[in-house]
Structure formats: structure tokens, C-alpha cells
Design a protein around this motif. Sequence first.
Motif, PDB file in Angstrom:
ATOM      1  N   GLY A 167       0.817  -1.216   0.000  1.00 33.05           N
ATOM      2  CA  GLY A 167       0.000   0.000   0.000  1.00 33.05           C
ATOM      3  C   GLY A 167       0.841   1.252   0.000  1.00 33.05           C
ATOM      4  N   SER A 168       1.949   1.246   0.749  1.00 33.08           N
ATOM      5  CA  SER A 168       2.815   2.430   0.805  1.00 33.08           C
ATOM      6  C   SER A 168       3.470   2.703  -0.546  1.00 33.08           C
ATOM      7  N   ILE A 169       3.777   1.630  -1.303  1.00 32.67           N
ATOM      8  CA  ILE A 169       4.382   1.807  -2.632  1.00 32.67           C
ATOM      9  C   ILE A 169       3.376   2.442  -3.590  1.00 32.67           C
ATOM     10  N   TYR A 170       2.133   1.932  -3.583  1.00 32.55           N
ATOM     11  CA  TYR A 170       1.103   2.512  -4.451  1.00 32.55           C
ATOM     12  C   TYR A 170       0.803   3.958  -4.055  1.00 32.55           C
ATOM     13  N   SER A 171       0.909   4.260  -2.779  1.00 30.72           N
ATOM     14  CA  SER A 171       0.702   5.641  -2.321  1.00 30.72           C
ATOM     15  C   SER A 171       1.766   6.554  -2.915  1.00 30.72           C
ATOM     16  N   ARG A 172       3.023   6.097  -2.929  1.00 33.87           N
ATOM     17  CA  ARG A 172       4.096   6.893  -3.525  1.00 33.87           C
ATOM     18  C   ARG A 172       3.916   7.040  -5.035  1.00 33.87           C
ATOM     19  N   GLU A 232      -5.186   2.468  -0.795  1.00 34.25           N
ATOM     20  CA  GLU A 232      -6.146   2.422   0.303  1.00 34.25           C
ATOM     21  C   GLU A 232      -6.736   1.016   0.463  1.00 34.25           C
ATOM     22  N   THR A 233      -6.945   0.315  -0.645  1.00 31.47           N
ATOM     23  CA  THR A 233      -7.463  -1.066  -0.589  1.00 31.47           C
ATOM     24  C   THR A 233      -6.512  -1.966   0.192  1.00 31.47           C
ATOM     25  N   TYR A 234      -5.225  -1.878  -0.132  1.00 28.88           N
ATOM     26  CA  TYR A 234      -4.230  -2.699   0.574  1.00 28.88           C
ATOM     27  C   TYR A 234      -4.137  -2.310   2.050  1.00 28.88           C
ATOM     28  N   LEU A 235      -4.184  -1.018   2.334  1.00 32.63           N
ATOM     29  CA  LEU A 235      -4.046  -0.559   3.723  1.00 32.63           C
ATOM     30  C   LEU A 235      -5.247  -0.970   4.573  1.00 32.63           C
ATOM     31  N   LYS A 236      -6.444  -0.953   3.977  1.00 33.01           N
ATOM     32  CA  LYS A 236      -7.624  -1.378   4.731  1.00 33.01           C
ATOM     33  C   LYS A 236      -7.595  -2.883   5.003  1.00 33.01           C
ATOM     34  N   ASP A 237      -7.095  -3.652   4.022  1.00 33.82           N
ATOM     35  CA  ASP A 237      -6.909  -5.092   4.249  1.00 33.82           C
ATOM     36  C   ASP A 237      -5.897  -5.332   5.358  1.00 33.82           C
ATOM     37  N   ALA A 238      -4.842  -4.517   5.352  1.00 38.38           N
ATOM     38  CA  ALA A 238      -3.822  -4.634   6.400  1.00 38.38           C
ATOM     39  C   ALA A 238      -4.435  -4.387   7.777  1.00 38.38           C
ATOM     40  N   GLU A 239      -5.300  -3.379   7.856  1.00 38.15           N
ATOM     41  CA  GLU A 239      -5.929  -3.033   9.134  1.00 38.15           C
ATOM     42  C   GLU A 239      -6.822  -4.171   9.635  1.00 38.15           C
ATOM     43  N   SER A 273       2.586   2.303  10.732  1.00 38.29           N
ATOM     44  CA  SER A 273       2.763   2.463   9.280  1.00 38.29           C
ATOM     45  C   SER A 273       1.418   2.614   8.574  1.00 38.29           C
ATOM     46  N   ILE A 274       0.431   1.826   8.999  1.00 35.22           N
ATOM     47  CA  ILE A 274      -0.892   1.892   8.363  1.00 35.22           C
ATOM     48  C   ILE A 274      -1.487   3.292   8.529  1.00 35.22           C
ATOM     49  N   TYR A 275      -1.470   3.803   9.767  1.00 39.89           N
ATOM     50  CA  TYR A 275      -2.072   5.111  10.039  1.00 39.89           C
ATOM     51  C   TYR A 275      -1.302   6.237   9.355  1.00 39.89           C
ATOM     52  N   LEU A 276       0.017   6.117   9.318  1.00 38.93           N
ATOM     53  CA  LEU A 276       0.831   7.138   8.647  1.00 38.93           C
ATOM     54  C   LEU A 276       0.480   7.208   7.160  1.00 38.93           C
ATOM     55  N   GLU A 277       0.430   6.041   6.497  1.00 42.29           N
ATOM     56  CA  GLU A 277       0.129   6.019   5.063  1.00 42.29           C
ATOM     57  C   GLU A 277      -1.295   6.502   4.784  1.00 42.29           C
ATOM     58  N   MET A 278      -2.259   6.085   5.615  1.00 44.30           N
ATOM     59  CA  MET A 278      -3.638   6.542   5.424  1.00 44.30           C
ATOM     60  C   MET A 278      -3.736   8.064   5.613  1.00 44.30           C
ATOM     61  N   GLY A 279      -2.997   8.576   6.589  1.00 49.84           N
ATOM     62  CA  GLY A 279      -2.977  10.021   6.821  1.00 49.84           C
ATOM     63  C   GLY A 279      -2.421  10.780   5.632  1.00 49.84           C
ATOM     64  N   ILE A 280      -1.352  10.248   5.029  1.00 47.89           N
ATOM     65  CA  ILE A 280      -0.744  10.901   3.869  1.00 47.89           C
ATOM     66  C   ILE A 280      -1.728  10.926   2.691  1.00 47.89           C
ATOM     67  N   ILE A 281      -2.428   9.802   2.498  1.00 50.33           N
ATOM     68  CA  ILE A 281      -3.414   9.741   1.413  1.00 50.33           C
ATOM     69  C   ILE A 281      -4.517  10.769   1.640  1.00 50.33           C
ATOM     70  N   ARG A 282      -5.041  10.835   2.869  1.00 51.04           N
ATOM     71  CA  ARG A 282      -6.099  11.801   3.177  1.00 51.04           C
ATOM     72  C   ARG A 282      -5.590  13.241   3.007  1.00 51.04           C
ATOM     73  N   GLN A 283      -4.323  13.461   3.356  1.00 49.96           N
ATOM     74  CA  GLN A 283      -3.732  14.797   3.198  1.00 49.96           C
ATOM     75  C   GLN A 283      -3.667  15.178   1.716  1.00 49.96           C
ATOM     76  N   GLU A 293      -6.492  12.906  12.186  1.00 49.83           N
ATOM     77  CA  GLU A 293      -6.910  11.818  13.079  1.00 49.83           C
ATOM     78  C   GLU A 293      -5.970  10.613  12.936  1.00 49.83           C
ATOM     79  N   TYR A 294      -5.630  10.273  11.695  1.00 50.41           N
ATOM     80  CA  TYR A 294      -4.698   9.154  11.460  1.00 50.41           C
ATOM     81  C   TYR A 294      -3.307   9.478  12.000  1.00 50.41           C
ATOM     82  N   PHE A 295      -2.814  10.699  11.750  1.00 54.61           N
ATOM     83  CA  PHE A 295      -1.468  11.068  12.199  1.00 54.61           C
ATOM     84  C   PHE A 295      -1.357  11.016  13.728  1.00 54.61           C
TER      85      PHE A 295
END
Length: 531
Positions: free
Chosen positions: A206-211, A219-226, A240-250, A260-262
Motif C-alpha cells: 500500500g505504501s508503494i502505491y501511495s508513492r 487504500e485497498t491494501y491498507l484497509k486489508d492490512a488493518e 505504518s498503516i495510520y501514517l500512510e492513510m494520513g498521507i493519502i487523506r492529506q 486523526e490518522y497522524f
Amino acid sequence: MMIRSIIFLLIINFNVIHAQNSFSIKKIDSLITILNDVNVYEDLGEQEMLRLSTEVYYQSKEIQYKKGMVKSLVLFSNIYLEDTRGNYHECLNKVAEGLPLAEEIGDYESSAYLFYYKGMVLFRLGYKGQAKFFFDKALEISSNIPDNDLKGMVKYNIYYGFSGLSPKDTVAELYYGKLMYNEAKKLSKKNIFRSGFIAAANTYIGSIYSRKKEYNIAETYLKDAEIFQKEVRDKRNCVSIYLEMGIIRQKQDRNEEALEYFLKAISLAKKYNMPYFLLSIYIPTSDVYGKLKDYEHEAFYLKQYRNLSDSINIEEKKMLRNNFKKINNEELAASSVVWYYLLAGLFFVIILCIIYIIWVDKKMTTKKYQEEQTLSYNMDGEETNNTIPIVNLNNKSLKSRISGLFKNGNKKALQFKDVHTISTEKKIDIVTTKELEELYQLAYENNLAFMQGFKQKFPIFSKGIITNYPNWVITELEVCFLLKLNLSTKEIAQITNSSIRSIESKKYRIRKKMNIPSQENISIWLNNLTF
């Protein structure tokens, strides 16, 4: 009669010793099971794990239980590798002691892990070639592990090691990330590590796709991770999950959700003592507060970042100094046959270079003059001669760096000594080839005169950035000057005796200070800058 009595006593003594050893082995195996539990860090903490690993080692050594000794050395290696203080020397010591024992008893799982840990140490110290050699060795040995679950767990970790060798190659990262995911999915459902491994692999992908800015897939991978992470008590991966989700929302301008995620990520990173993650979270948290116009919290988290960054830089330098002192050249050279041949090849190349330099020098002395070609521009800035001066440099690296400035930077940023006409409106520094060579030499020698020399040779650039972008920290300004000379992050780290992570942090602060877009090459941007 006496002989019978002696034999009887010997039999009794043997049975007693055997019974005691059996009891000790059971106790040791029970401790090993506890130390290999999925929630061991959560339940015991690092110090208690070290204490129990020490107990396993010495109890095993006392009765010469080699399996117990090997398993404890694997545990030691892992603890020292992940120690926030970077106790790499101790890790390598345990690996060196454990490998022959593991080979002797045919423990392929332990052998593979020990080679993997050695590779990780060398990777973190910057020896990627040697790290790959040991990752390959670990992968080769893992194929001999009879238990499929144990084999899958070992291969999962090794693929994680491989993924770090190409940090900017998203194709390679995704390849190894998906190999990690496949190994995790193949683990039997009764395996206590399965959920945690799947969660971590999904987080990584998920972090790679975010980059890659493919946020929906990320987001699909990160939600599965959660989802899988909920089955694990150790919540470190949630950082890591919350950091990546926060970056996506940002990135999506959903700043309140990002915040909230950060904040959840910060809370967990503090709980589990993860300073490098905190460093990654503080800046985006500060940025989000700024967008929400909460300037007090924006300043607070920016200050938290600076304080932690300075603290880590000090600790990092100390750690690297200590590790390089202990891990001497002889130890590293002995670590692989590849290193030996590399040194031999390098020596051969140096000899050829010396011979070539002597030949060129001799040839040049017989010439009456050296033909020079110049690159010049008319008053309107149009190119009048499309050639570059022939430069005789003995140092190939200097030559390649100067060449790099012309290939990647703005050609108008450098003018040679034969050019005397230049538009005053352009305000461009005039630098000769010889002056550039001297400047690179000062940089590579880490000479204290470099900063002053740069300001003399690039007065317009130096004055321009200091005037237009005030409040420079001296170390940031030095990095800025070195970037202007088109030096890479690794080269700057070597020149300034800093870690690559430290230089990346300074580059980030330079980008923020000078408003350099993240997609821009910072060296090219600086070379295109005019005042």
C-alpha cells in the motif's frame, strides 16, 4: 564384587545426569517457545527478552545443548539488529558464533536467519553489494527447510531484505512486496504469525502505491492490512498503516481525517519507542495543522520534529562511529569472496589508471599547445559556439561531476574564462574549469575552506540564496552548496561524515525553505536558479 559395584554406580550416575539433562532441555525448549511467540515484544519488552535469551544460552552451553545455543544466538542477533541504538557489532558477533553451530547440527532455519541478519547489518551500514550476497545465501539455504511454514516465514523476511536494496525502483519494490504477501498467504491458518505477516505485506505494498499516487489501490491494501492487524496484539505495524492513510487523506485535502490518522500513529510510535517513525509523522502533522489554520499546533509539531531530528543525528553519528570502529576493514573483507575480488579488481583498475595518466602526461608535454574549445553566449543569451573546453583532469570522478553539471543542469549557469561579455540582467556566476576542479577537490577532502571557496566562486548564487532565503543553518547551507555542484546524497553523506538519512532530512528542509517542488530534481533546480 567391587567391579560390579563400580559399574552399578556408574549406571546410576549416568541415569541421574541424563534425567537432569532431559529436564534442562525441556526447560530450555519452553523458554525458546516463549521467546518466539508473536506477542513477545508486547508482553516482555526488549530487556526481558535479552535476559531470557542469555539464560537460554548459558543453560544450553552448560549441558552442551547445541540446538538451544543456536536458537538463543538467533534471538540475540534479531534483538541487537532491531535495537534502536543500532548494536550492529554485537549482532555480527552472535551471527559469527551461531553459523558454524547451526551448520554442525543441520539447522537450516537458523542458518538462513543468521545470514539474513548479517545481510541486514551490512545493508544498514551502506554495503548493498555484500548485503545482497548474504540475502542470496540465506534464500539458497531456506530451500532446505523441511517445514513449509518455517520456510515461508524465513523467505518472507529475506524478500523484505531484498526490497530495501532498490528504494527508488517501485517495480522492484512491488515485486518483492508481492513475494512477501504470497509467502504470508501460504502459511497455514494455525500459524500464529500469519495475520501479522499478511498485514505487514499489505501495508508495504500500500505504501508503494501511495508513492505512485495510485491512492485507491493503496487504500485497498491498507484497509486489508488493518483488518488482519486486528488479530494481532502487537500494534507496531499500525503506525505504518495510520501514517500512510494520513498521507493519502492529506493528498486528498481531507485534512481532519488525515490529522486523526497522524495523531493515532504518533501515539503508537511513542508507546513502542519508534523515533524514526515519529520523525516521519511530525512534518505532515504540522502541515495539516497549518492547513486547518491551527498555527500553535503547527509550530509545536515542527519544533518536535527539529528537536527529535537533532537528537537522532547526534545518536546516529555516534552509533555509526562506534560500529565502524568495531567492524574493521579486515572483518568486512573476510565477509565474502565477492569483496575480495572487488578489491583485487579495484587495485588492477588503479594500476591501469596510473599507467594511463603517466602516458597522457608524457604525451601532453610533447605538444606545443593545447586546443581549447569554448562555450559562449552573445548578449541576447544565444549560443555562439556549441563546444565545451577540453579539460585534462587526473581524477575521473572530478571529470564526471563537471560533465554532469552540463548534462543535467542549466548550461548558462557556468561560464568559462574566455567569456568576458555577459548580460548584467542575467546575474550569472562566471566559473572556470580550473576553479571548479579546485572546488570539487576541497569538497571531497572535507576541507574547512570549501564554504569560503564556494562563496568566492559563486558570489551571485551565494548572496542570492542567503538574501532571499534567510535563517540558514550552516550545515543546511553546506549541503545546498554541495547540491549545486551536482553531488549525490551518498557522496554528500561521505563528504560531511553524516548518514544518508541525515542528508535526506536536510534536503527536505532545503526544499521547504526554498519552496522547491517535490517532483523537481533539487540539483537541477539550484543550477537553473538566477537572481
